[in-house]
Design a protein around this motif. Sequence first.
Motif, PDB file in Angstrom:
ATOM      1  N   SER A 225       3.374   9.780 -10.020  1.00 35.20           N
ATOM      2  CA  SER A 225       2.906   9.956 -11.643  1.00 35.20           C
ATOM      3  C   SER A 225       1.890  11.013 -11.462  1.00 35.20           C
ATOM      4  O   SER A 225       1.460  11.253 -12.753  1.00 35.20           O
ATOM      5  CB  SER A 225       2.389   8.620 -11.624  1.00 35.20           C
ATOM      6  N   ASN A 226       1.297  11.749 -10.476  1.00 37.05           N
ATOM      7  CA  ASN A 226       0.374  12.624 -10.473  1.00 37.05           C
ATOM      8  C   ASN A 226       0.537  13.995 -10.064  1.00 37.05           C
ATOM      9  O   ASN A 226      -0.250  15.162 -10.132  1.00 37.05           O
ATOM     10  CB  ASN A 226      -0.749  11.987  -9.919  1.00 37.05           C
ATOM     11  N   THR A 227       1.689  13.996  -9.459  1.00 35.91           N
ATOM     12  CA  THR A 227       2.222  15.613  -8.792  1.00 35.91           C
ATOM     13  C   THR A 227       3.361  16.081  -9.491  1.00 35.91           C
ATOM     14  O   THR A 227       4.128  15.285 -10.148  1.00 35.91           O
ATOM     15  CB  THR A 227       2.051  15.468  -7.335  1.00 35.91           C
ATOM     16  N   ASP A 228       3.803  17.158  -9.024  1.00 35.92           N
ATOM     17  CA  ASP A 228       5.119  17.534  -9.472  1.00 35.92           C
ATOM     18  C   ASP A 228       6.160  17.199  -8.454  1.00 35.92           C
ATOM     19  O   ASP A 228       7.500  17.763  -8.384  1.00 35.92           O
ATOM     20  CB  ASP A 228       5.147  19.079  -9.318  1.00 35.92           C
ATOM     21  N   VAL A 229       5.929  16.349  -7.502  1.00 39.88           N
ATOM     22  CA  VAL A 229       7.016  15.911  -6.481  1.00 39.88           C
ATOM     23  C   VAL A 229       7.623  14.557  -6.746  1.00 39.88           C
ATOM     24  O   VAL A 229       6.784  13.688  -7.693  1.00 39.88           O
ATOM     25  CB  VAL A 229       6.485  16.168  -5.171  1.00 39.88           C
ATOM     26  N   THR A 230       8.612  14.204  -6.331  1.00 40.73           N
ATOM     27  CA  THR A 230       9.207  12.707  -6.475  1.00 40.73           C
ATOM     28  C   THR A 230       9.453  12.422  -5.090  1.00 40.73           C
ATOM     29  O   THR A 230       9.916  13.015  -4.210  1.00 40.73           O
ATOM     30  CB  THR A 230      10.713  13.083  -7.134  1.00 40.73           C
ATOM     31  N   PHE A 231       8.906  10.973  -4.856  1.00 40.55           N
ATOM     32  CA  PHE A 231       8.653  10.424  -3.384  1.00 40.55           C
ATOM     33  C   PHE A 231       9.410   9.229  -3.620  1.00 40.55           C
ATOM     34  O   PHE A 231       8.880   8.308  -4.419  1.00 40.55           O
ATOM     35  CB  PHE A 231       7.237  10.370  -3.185  1.00 40.55           C
ATOM     36  N   TYR A 232      10.428   8.983  -2.859  1.00 41.28           N
ATOM     37  CA  TYR A 232      11.192   7.545  -2.663  1.00 41.28           C
ATOM     38  C   TYR A 232      10.879   7.003  -1.449  1.00 41.28           C
ATOM     39  O   TYR A 232      10.653   7.582  -0.345  1.00 41.28           O
ATOM     40  CB  TYR A 232      12.709   7.817  -2.930  1.00 41.28           C
TER      41      TYR A 232
ATOM     42  N   SER B  76       3.796   5.646  -5.527  1.00 45.34           N
ATOM     43  CA  SER B  76       3.551   5.766  -6.942  1.00 45.34           C
ATOM     44  C   SER B  76       2.666   6.773  -7.552  1.00 45.34           C
ATOM     45  O   SER B  76       2.868   7.342  -8.460  1.00 45.34           O
ATOM     46  CB  SER B  76       3.438   4.275  -7.540  1.00 45.34           C
ATOM     47  N   ASP B  77       1.550   6.694  -6.947  1.00 45.16           N
ATOM     48  CA  ASP B  77       0.482   7.761  -7.174  1.00 45.16           C
ATOM     49  C   ASP B  77       0.825   9.046  -7.065  1.00 45.16           C
ATOM     50  O   ASP B  77       0.484   9.849  -7.823  1.00 45.16           O
ATOM     51  CB  ASP B  77      -0.677   7.389  -6.415  1.00 45.16           C
ATOM     52  N   ILE B  78       1.517   9.276  -5.889  1.00 49.25           N
ATOM     53  CA  ILE B  78       2.240  10.560  -5.880  1.00 49.25           C
ATOM     54  C   ILE B  78       3.223  10.831  -6.640  1.00 49.25           C
ATOM     55  O   ILE B  78       2.973  12.360  -7.450  1.00 49.25           O
ATOM     56  CB  ILE B  78       2.824  10.832  -4.381  1.00 49.25           C
TER      57      ILE B  78
ATOM     58  N   ALA C 128       0.708  -1.087   0.054  1.00 47.99           N
ATOM     59  CA  ALA C 128       0.035  -0.043   0.122  1.00 47.99           C
ATOM     60  C   ALA C 128       0.721   1.199   0.017  1.00 47.99           C
ATOM     61  O   ALA C 128       0.553   2.267  -0.723  1.00 47.99           O
ATOM     62  CB  ALA C 128      -1.026  -0.047   1.220  1.00 47.99           C
ATOM     63  N   ILE C 129       1.997   1.206   0.706  1.00 46.48           N
ATOM     64  CA  ILE C 129       2.748   2.362   0.796  1.00 46.48           C
ATOM     65  C   ILE C 129       3.539   2.486  -0.454  1.00 46.48           C
ATOM     66  O   ILE C 129       3.619   3.794  -1.248  1.00 46.48           O
ATOM     67  CB  ILE C 129       3.764   2.768   1.786  1.00 46.48           C
ATOM     68  N   ASN C 130       3.898   1.695  -1.025  1.00 46.24           N
ATOM     69  CA  ASN C 130       4.629   1.796  -2.501  1.00 46.24           C
ATOM     70  C   ASN C 130       3.575   2.169  -3.473  1.00 46.24           C
ATOM     71  O   ASN C 130       3.904   2.920  -4.208  1.00 46.24           O
ATOM     72  CB  ASN C 130       5.330   0.413  -2.726  1.00 46.24           C
TER      73      ASN C 130
END
Length: 181
Positions: free
Chosen positions: A69-76, A65-67, A59-61
């Motif tokens: 692919s849909n926003t201007d941020v990059t989340f690892y 991925s949703d964040i 769920a967190i992964n």
Amino acid sequence: MSVAKKRLGFSFISMWLVVVGCLLLSSPAHAYTYSGSRFSSKSTTVTVNELMTGNYVTAINQAASDINSNTDVTFYTSNTGASWSALTQNYGATGWEGQSTWSYGVSGYTSLASSKINTYYIPSNTPVAQMRVLWLHELSHVWGLGHSNINTVMYTSASAAYRNGVRYLTSDDINGYNSLY
């Protein structure tokens, strides 16, 4: 020209000017609010606790991925080293399913953060989609979004948003991210 026609013409022009003025002065409609948290960069990493397994990790992964692919941020997500941690634990009958906290560095930006899921209310057999909405909600708080008064990921209760059909970030959530970053 009669007085009645002059009044009608003046009324029409006055009404037209008021409508145009309101349109020019109004701001775009949105329901997102801000939590106060904000990173100095559009890119950050969260450490996923090594004890977190199964549906929680899936769920967190999916949320990351949703964040991404849909926003201007990059989340690892990572297993070590980040100043933002994601945890799952039985915190007991606290009244909260998820919770996020953060603190600021001398720069005024978020420097330490924690996002938690309370397994007392969200056991490991909870549907991944429901966990994803909860993770999206909690992670979005740390990114800077506050609660919404409409049916979005940031609705006051992530579980209520899920029950109402929310499964991923909505356009309002995305606009909130993109207005901050």
